[in-house]
Scaffold this active site. Sequence first.
Site, PDB file in Angstrom:
ATOM      1  N   ALA A 298       0.830  -1.208   0.000  1.00  0.00           N
ATOM      2  CA  ALA A 298       0.000   0.000   0.000  1.00  0.00           C
ATOM      3  C   ALA A 298       0.864   1.258   0.000  1.00  0.00           C
ATOM      4  O   ALA A 298       0.519   2.253  -0.652  1.00  0.00           O
ATOM      5  CB  ALA A 298      -0.949  -0.008   1.196  1.00  0.00           C
TER       6      ALA A 298
ATOM      7  N   GLY B 158       1.922   1.562  -3.506  1.00  0.00           N
ATOM      8  CA  GLY B 158       0.756   1.834  -4.337  1.00  0.00           C
ATOM      9  C   GLY B 158       0.221   3.237  -4.169  1.00  0.00           C
ATOM     10  O   GLY B 158      -0.319   3.826  -5.112  1.00  0.00           O
ATOM     11  N   ASP B 159       0.359   3.790  -2.962  1.00  0.00           N
ATOM     12  CA  ASP B 159      -0.051   5.175  -2.713  1.00  0.00           C
ATOM     13  C   ASP B 159       0.730   6.112  -3.631  1.00  0.00           C
ATOM     14  O   ASP B 159       0.156   7.019  -4.240  1.00  0.00           O
ATOM     15  CB  ASP B 159       0.178   5.517  -1.240  1.00  0.00           C
ATOM     16  CG  ASP B 159      -0.146   6.954  -0.912  1.00  0.00           C
ATOM     17  OD1 ASP B 159      -1.276   7.394  -1.201  1.00  0.00           O
ATOM     18  OD2 ASP B 159       0.726   7.647  -0.354  1.00  0.00           O
ATOM     19  N   ALA B 160       2.014   5.878  -3.746  1.00  0.00           N
ATOM     20  CA  ALA B 160       2.850   6.725  -4.610  1.00  0.00           C
ATOM     21  C   ALA B 160       2.492   6.521  -6.084  1.00  0.00           C
ATOM     22  O   ALA B 160       2.446   7.481  -6.854  1.00  0.00           O
ATOM     23  CB  ALA B 160       4.318   6.416  -4.371  1.00  0.00           C
TER      24      ALA B 160
END
Length: 133
Positions: free
Chosen positions: A23, A26-28
């Site tokens: 996560a 994935g946030d980036a």
Amino acid sequence: MENYFETTLTADQIRTISSIGLAHLGDAVFELLVRTWLCAHGKATGKGLHQATIRLVCAESQSEKAQRILPLLTEEELAVFKRGRNAQVHSVPGHASRAQYGEATALEALLGWLYLQGRRERINQLFCMMMEE
């Protein structure tokens, strides 16, 4: 020297990464896609770009976008999504419900997992579906 712009890990390497780690990455990935989308579509300028980005990457928005793509996920992708949703997070922002934050974390974990596999085309396909107006 490794090329971190084109990193591809093996399935065994990816399995060693926690859902929170996926996560985090994935946030980036999602934020980079959102920023690119905003600039490419001329949606905002200056300070407005930052505010538009925040509106799109917040947990509430990510949760809503995750709902759009859930029916399109493969069995394997859905398993990663569920693993991310069930990750033990220790704090939830005040502006999002625990359920919204879980869905956002799940979406980010899925994007991180796809990114580490080198599946940029699938990420783009899902992102385009999320951003349909």
